[in-house]
Every structure is written in structure tokens, then in C-alpha cells.
Design a protein around this motif. Sequence first.
Motif, mmCIF file in Angstrom:
data_model
loop_
_atom_site.group_PDB
_atom_site.id
_atom_site.type_symbol
_atom_site.label_atom_id
_atom_site.label_comp_id
_atom_site.label_asym_id
_atom_site.label_seq_id
_atom_site.Cartn_x
_atom_site.Cartn_y
_atom_site.Cartn_z
ATOM 1 N N PRO A 121 0.785 -1.815 0.311
ATOM 2 C CA PRO A 121 0.230 0.212 -0.278
ATOM 3 C C PRO A 121 0.506 0.695 -0.168
ATOM 4 N N ARG A 122 0.132 2.306 -0.786
ATOM 5 C CA ARG A 122 0.813 3.078 -0.650
ATOM 6 C C ARG A 122 -0.308 4.520 0.015
ATOM 7 N N SER A 123 0.223 5.755 0.757
ATOM 8 C CA SER A 123 -0.604 6.773 1.356
ATOM 9 C C SER A 123 -1.843 7.133 0.983
ATOM 10 N N ARG A 124 -2.263 6.918 -0.335
ATOM 11 C CA ARG A 124 -3.505 7.175 -1.003
ATOM 12 C C ARG A 124 -4.156 5.943 -1.024
ATOM 13 N N THR A 125 -3.656 4.787 -1.221
ATOM 14 C CA THR A 125 -4.808 3.506 -1.085
ATOM 15 C C THR A 125 -4.866 3.793 1.071
ATOM 16 N N LEU A 126 -4.072 3.783 1.999
ATOM 17 C CA LEU A 126 -4.453 3.552 2.999
ATOM 18 C C LEU A 126 -5.173 4.780 3.308
ATOM 19 N N ARG A 127 -5.174 5.849 3.511
ATOM 20 C CA ARG A 127 -5.955 6.773 3.337
ATOM 21 C C ARG A 127 -7.929 6.915 2.698
ATOM 22 N N LEU A 128 -7.566 5.638 0.945
ATOM 23 C CA LEU A 128 -8.926 5.564 1.136
ATOM 24 C C LEU A 128 -9.454 3.743 1.480
ATOM 25 N N LEU A 129 -9.168 3.502 2.388
ATOM 26 C CA LEU A 129 -9.164 2.027 2.400
ATOM 27 C C LEU A 129 -9.401 2.142 4.196
ATOM 28 N N LEU A 130 -8.243 2.478 4.478
ATOM 29 C CA LEU A 130 -8.071 2.361 6.254
ATOM 30 C C LEU A 130 -7.626 3.969 6.758
ATOM 31 N N PRO A 131 -8.337 4.772 6.951
ATOM 32 C CA PRO A 131 -9.018 6.071 7.468
ATOM 33 C C PRO A 131 -8.469 5.868 8.644
ATOM 34 N N GLY A 132 -7.001 7.190 8.348
ATOM 35 C CA GLY A 132 -6.272 7.539 9.250
ATOM 36 C C GLY A 132 -4.758 6.786 9.213
ATOM 37 N N ALA A 133 -4.630 5.849 8.312
ATOM 38 C CA ALA A 133 -4.037 5.595 8.221
ATOM 39 C C ALA A 133 -2.737 6.155 7.594
ATOM 40 N N THR A 134 -1.091 6.273 7.944
ATOM 41 C CA THR A 134 -0.278 6.198 6.698
ATOM 42 C C THR A 134 0.580 5.380 6.869
ATOM 43 N N THR A 135 1.601 6.112 5.764
ATOM 44 C CA THR A 135 3.162 4.651 5.670
ATOM 45 C C THR A 135 4.373 5.736 6.539
ATOM 46 N N HIS A 136 5.143 4.517 7.089
ATOM 47 C CA HIS A 136 5.765 5.573 8.578
ATOM 48 C C HIS A 136 6.982 5.309 8.331
ATOM 49 N N GLY A 168 -4.209 4.069 12.263
ATOM 50 C CA GLY A 168 -5.895 5.092 12.128
ATOM 51 C C GLY A 168 -6.653 4.378 13.754
ATOM 52 N N PRO A 169 -7.193 5.300 14.407
ATOM 53 C CA PRO A 169 -8.230 4.650 14.988
ATOM 54 C C PRO A 169 -8.795 4.025 15.416
ATOM 55 N N LEU A 170 -9.856 3.066 14.661
ATOM 56 C CA LEU A 170 -10.018 1.583 14.489
ATOM 57 C C LEU A 170 -9.218 0.642 14.155
ATOM 58 N N ALA A 171 -7.680 0.762 13.711
ATOM 59 C CA ALA A 171 -7.280 -0.474 12.965
ATOM 60 C C ALA A 171 -6.425 -1.377 14.312
ATOM 61 N N THR A 172 -6.066 -2.279 14.246
ATOM 62 C CA THR A 172 -5.499 -3.456 15.557
ATOM 63 C C THR A 172 -4.443 -3.225 14.514
ATOM 64 N N SER A 173 -2.833 -3.228 15.328
ATOM 65 C CA SER A 173 -1.816 -2.685 15.203
ATOM 66 C C SER A 173 -1.105 -4.091 16.087
ATOM 67 N N CYS A 174 -0.564 -4.751 14.778
ATOM 68 C CA CYS A 174 0.566 -5.730 14.870
ATOM 69 C C CYS A 174 2.079 -5.529 15.308
ATOM 70 N N TYR A 175 3.037 -5.979 15.464
ATOM 71 C CA TYR A 175 4.235 -6.432 14.947
ATOM 72 C C TYR A 175 5.085 -4.421 14.783
ATOM 73 N N PRO A 176 4.816 -4.078 16.651
ATOM 74 C CA PRO A 176 5.464 -2.554 16.626
ATOM 75 C C PRO A 176 7.312 -2.998 16.400
ATOM 76 N N THR A 177 7.469 -1.962 15.493
ATOM 77 C CA THR A 177 8.876 -1.657 15.763
ATOM 78 C C THR A 177 9.311 -0.579 14.974
ATOM 79 N N GLY A 178 10.370 -0.080 15.469
ATOM 80 C CA GLY A 178 9.929 1.210 14.419
ATOM 81 C C GLY A 178 9.807 2.700 14.921
ATOM 82 N N GLY A 179 8.716 2.699 15.851
ATOM 83 C CA GLY A 179 7.863 3.545 15.706
ATOM 84 C C GLY A 179 6.588 3.491 14.754
ATOM 85 N N GLY A 180 6.217 2.573 13.761
ATOM 86 C CA GLY A 180 5.291 1.921 13.355
ATOM 87 C C GLY A 180 5.013 0.592 13.655
ATOM 88 N N TYR A 181 4.324 -0.017 12.814
ATOM 89 C CA TYR A 181 3.308 -1.537 12.826
ATOM 90 C C TYR A 181 3.693 -2.185 11.303
#
Length: 391
Positions: A121-136, A168-181
Motif C-alpha cells: 500500500p501507498r499513502s493514497r490507498t491507506l487513506r481510502l481504505l484504512l482511514p487515518g492510517a499513513t506510511t511510517h 488509524g483510530p479503529l485499526a488493530t496494530s501488530c508487529y511494533p517496530t521503529g515507531g510504527g507497525y
Amino acid sequence: MTALDTRTAPPQRRRRITGWVVIAAVLVAVGIAGSALAGIGQWAEREALDPESAGPTGARALAEVLRDHGVEVVVARDRTSAEAALARGPAVLTMADAPYLSDEALTARADAATDVVLIDPRSRTLRLLLPGATTHGVGPGAAVPPACELAEAERAGSLSPGAIYAPGPLATSCYPTGGGYGLLVQEDDGRRVAAVDGRALFTNEHLAAEGNAALAVNLLGRHATLVWYLPDIGDSDITDADSSLGELTPPWVSPVIVVLLVAGIAAGIWRGRRFGPLVAERMPVTVRAAETTEGRARLYAHARDALHAADQLRIGALARLSRMLGLGPSASAQEIADAAAARAARDRGAVRRILIDELPRTDADLVALGEDLRALEQSVHAAVRPERNTR
């Protein structure tokens, strides 16, 4: 022209025919090489995360593993095939980044699927399908545990994420590393959207590492059908894109460019051809050697350069003595002087003084040196050929 005519053609004509054959062969070779390079570039672009590619960056191994687990893998390379496969029943839609699709087309493809797994995924795809999520950025490359309550990630265990994301606020985040997931999953009314870096985990060269294969099967095998959508430029519905250079120029520009290229090649062949062997050109004026010698003598006399004139007299005398004595061209002045003294039965020191050592300062000294050189040559000549002197 028959084979016999070609063999019996003049050499100049044969060379001309051979030249054209070589030019044609070079043009054909360049065309073949260009086509091969273009094909290599297209294949390298298509190979990334392609379920039918066995290359290092392909995903054929994952597709075969899913089929072994009873999942029907449908490879859709156009929008029509993807829509038909998704319309048959519950299915997982997986795809990489889709820059050729508009926001509306991308959302429509995702809404037709039961689950969506974004594997690049890229930033646009995340914005459309996972609201609030961004690349890190990218993770440090070390293996990390899931550290989340997602069953699919817990069964897969630890792995080394590539690209990481900010949730984003509603996402489940796994594999934390480097400040992101390394994995984001968001569910809404039974429909799931997941984002993971498939290039670092699901390609043929990385699938067997750590828990990569298990996570891939758990995410992509949730339903009996997996639609692997690979959109290309033919699926694009974007109509407001910037115009190309060909669209901005008048219609006559392209033909003119082609004509100029052909004319340039023809001019290079015309001007670059050989016109035959070089022809020796006759000089317009022939100057006798005696005149040249007299001219140099006048210059020496005018400059009162007795030493330079003496050197020229000695060089001539040494050359003539060397030939009379049968010495080679590599004989030194000392060797010639010694041989002349021995042959003419003269004092070696006196001969060396005449041929090498004496330095005339005035015209009178130069004249005396010339007389000594002439006398030395005559005595050597008389010693070498005595019979001619007795007649």
C-alpha cells in the motif's frame, strides 16, 4: 544479381555491397537488442508480487501454498476479470498499489470484496481504505513478535516487517517496530481490510523466513476464493491526467522527426563512405639538392656560424668515410676516425682532431678544416682502392 555475378563483380563494387550488408546487419542487431532490453524492463516491472512469477520478487510460491490449502487463486489482470470473480461469492481481494485507478474505481473494487489485503500500500490507498492510517517508513529489519490480539498474527509468530505504518483510530496494530507497525487490520461489519508489506514478506525469496508463510496463508486464505488483482494502465479510468508530449505537439511533428532521422542516417552513410586508396600528389616545385645546399651555406656565411658549418662538413665526411671503410650505419664518429687513421697510416690523434675535436672560430679556420677533411678522404680512398690511383 546471381551468385556468379557477385563473385565476378569488380572489387570496388563488392566492397560497396559488403558495406551495405554490414550496415543492415548492424541496424537489425540494434533493433533486436532494443526490443530485448524493453522486454526485460517490462518483465522486471511485471514480476514484482506477481502470483505467476517464479522470480525472486514474484509470488508464485505463495499462490501454490494457498492452492495446497484449498484456496482458489484467481489471477485477474484486468478490471472485468476481477469484477466477475468477486461477484461469484465471498472472496478475498489482494492487490498492490494501483496508481492507474482513480479513487472511485479503487474504492469500488474494494467494496465488492469480502476482505481486502493490501500487500504494497501507498499513502493514497491507506487513506481510502484504512482511514487515518499513513506510511511510517521502514523497520529496522529485526524480528519482532505480534504484540497484538489478532489471532492470525499470533498463530504466525515473529517476523521482520519491511515497510511500517502508523495506524488509524479503529485499526488493530501488530508487529511494533521503529515507531510504527508492520501489520494493520481494520474490521467493519464483518468486512476486513489489512495492510502489510508483501514485498518484504510474501515474495518467493522471503516467504520461507520466520512466520511469513503462516501470516500470508492466515490473511489471504480466510475465504475459499482469493482474487489477486494486478491492474495495469489498460484499466485506468483517469481522464484528467496531464497531456503527453505527443498530444501537445502538432500532428506533423512526429513524421518530420522521423524524416530528419532517416535523412541524418543517409547523410552519414553518404559522407562516410570510402572513395578508394590515397593518391600521391605531385609537389608544384622541385628544388635541386645543390640549390638547397648552397642556400644553407649562404645562411651560415651570413650568420658567421663557422662551428655549425664545420659540423655539416664533418657529418658529410664521416658518412663518406664510413661507406669507403665498409662500416655499418651504427658506427660512431670515434670508430670511423680510428678506422680511417689505421687505413691511411696516419696519426690517430690528428685524425680525431680533424673529424671530431677541432673547433673552428673564424672563416679561415673553417677553410683549413675543409682542406684537411678533403685530404683525409683522399688518403683513405687511395689506401682503400690503390689500383685506381696507379692508372
